[in-house]
Design a protein around this motif. Structure first.
Motif, short mmCIF file in Angstrom:
data_model
loop_
_atom_site.label_atom_id
_atom_site.label_comp_id
_atom_site.label_asym_id
_atom_site.label_seq_id
_atom_site.Cartn_x
_atom_site.Cartn_y
_atom_site.Cartn_z
N ILE A 295 48.26 28.55 24.77
CA ILE A 295 49.08 29.64 24.21
C ILE A 295 48.23 30.86 23.88
O ILE A 295 48.72 31.99 23.91
N PHE A 296 46.95 30.67 23.59
CA PHE A 296 46.06 31.78 23.28
C PHE A 296 45.23 32.22 24.48
O PHE A 296 44.94 33.41 24.63
N ILE A 297 44.84 31.29 25.33
CA ILE A 297 43.93 31.58 26.44
C ILE A 297 44.67 32.21 27.63
O ILE A 297 44.20 33.18 28.22
N ALA A 298 45.82 31.66 27.99
CA ALA A 298 46.53 32.08 29.20
C ALA A 298 46.97 33.54 29.18
O ALA A 298 46.82 34.23 30.20
N PRO A 299 47.52 34.08 28.08
CA PRO A 299 47.91 35.50 28.12
C PRO A 299 46.72 36.43 28.35
O PRO A 299 46.85 37.42 29.07
N GLY B 114 43.99 35.64 30.02
CA GLY B 114 43.64 35.47 31.43
C GLY B 114 44.61 36.18 32.36
O GLY B 114 44.20 36.79 33.34
N LEU B 115 45.90 36.09 32.06
CA LEU B 115 46.89 36.78 32.88
C LEU B 115 46.72 38.29 32.81
O LEU B 115 46.85 38.99 33.82
N LEU B 116 46.43 38.81 31.62
CA LEU B 116 46.21 40.24 31.46
C LEU B 116 44.99 40.68 32.27
O LEU B 116 45.04 41.69 32.98
N PHE B 117 43.91 39.93 32.19
CA PHE B 117 42.72 40.25 32.96
C PHE B 117 42.99 40.22 34.46
O PHE B 117 42.59 41.13 35.19
N LEU B 118 43.68 39.18 34.93
CA LEU B 118 44.00 39.09 36.36
C LEU B 118 44.93 40.20 36.81
O LEU B 118 44.80 40.73 37.92
N TYR B 119 45.88 40.59 35.96
CA TYR B 119 46.80 41.67 36.32
C TYR B 119 46.05 43.00 36.42
O TYR B 119 46.28 43.77 37.36
N ILE B 120 45.16 43.26 35.48
CA ILE B 120 44.37 44.50 35.54
C ILE B 120 43.50 44.50 36.79
O ILE B 120 43.41 45.52 37.50
N LYS B 121 42.88 43.36 37.11
CA LYS B 121 42.05 43.27 38.31
C LYS B 121 42.89 43.46 39.58
O LYS B 121 42.47 44.15 40.51
N PHE B 122 44.10 42.90 39.58
CA PHE B 122 45.01 43.06 40.71
C PHE B 122 45.37 44.53 40.90
O PHE B 122 45.35 45.05 42.01
N ARG B 123 45.72 45.21 39.81
CA ARG B 123 46.10 46.63 39.91
C ARG B 123 44.93 47.49 40.38
O ARG B 123 45.12 48.42 41.18
N LEU B 124 43.74 47.21 39.88
CA LEU B 124 42.57 47.98 40.31
C LEU B 124 42.29 47.78 41.80
O LEU B 124 41.99 48.74 42.51
N GLU B 125 42.37 46.54 42.26
CA GLU B 125 42.14 46.28 43.69
C GLU B 125 43.23 46.91 44.54
O GLU B 125 42.96 47.43 45.62
N LYS B 126 44.47 46.88 44.07
CA LYS B 126 45.57 47.49 44.82
C LYS B 126 45.40 49.00 44.90
O LYS B 126 45.59 49.60 45.95
N ASN B 127 45.03 49.62 43.78
CA ASN B 127 44.81 51.07 43.78
C ASN B 127 43.62 51.45 44.65
O ASN B 127 43.65 52.47 45.33
N LYS B 128 42.56 50.63 44.62
CA LYS B 128 41.39 50.92 45.45
C LYS B 128 41.76 50.84 46.93
O LYS B 128 41.35 51.68 47.73
#
Length: 129
Positions: free
Chosen positions: A103-107, A109-123
């Motif tokens: 409940i504490f770790i997954a959000p 991790g999901l936020l980090f992965l989403y930011i990484k996804f958006r950065l890669e998509k924008n790049k």
């Protein structure tokens, strides 16, 4: 590689055996905790079932965070060799600990992965133009 959606990006991070093993352990632990827990009041019934459901779904994400932290600290070439019984016991303890704190770790991790996804998509979009 360009991913069309965040879910496609998320599920392509690890292979199918990781997801099956993670969800299998999560399902067994969720079933065990559901059968052995005596929630009591109606609030704890609803809250407890929600927590078990959330942890069952997002347990692999917390395991991804754990593996990412280990590979960051030790590097991706480090291999730990343990005897079979010790390795199995360590896996059960580690996975149970991660399941409890999903409940504490997954959000995070999901936020980090989403930011990484958006950065890669924008790049990718910048290079495409």
């Amino acid at each position: 590689m360009q991913h069309s959606s965040f879910l496609d990006y998320l599920f392509s991070k690890y292979d199918l055996s990781f997801w099956v093993k993670s969800y299998l352990f999560s399902g067994v632990l969720t079933y065990f905790l559901f059968e052995t827990n005596n929630f009591g009041t109606q609030f704890w019934d609803i809250f407890g079932i929600f927590m078990l459901f959330f942890n069952a779904i997002f347990f692999p994400i917390s395991l991804m965070v754990y593996n990412g932290i280990l590979s960051f600290i030790y590097g991706s070439d480090t291999v730990f060799i343990r005897p079979i019984l010790t390795g199995f016991i360590w896996y059960i303890i580690k996975s149970t600990f991660l399941y409890i704190f999903t409940i504490f770790i997954a959000p995070i991790g999901l936020l980090f992965l989403y930011i990484k996804f958006r950065l890669e998509k924008n790049k990718f979009e910048v290079y495409r133009d």
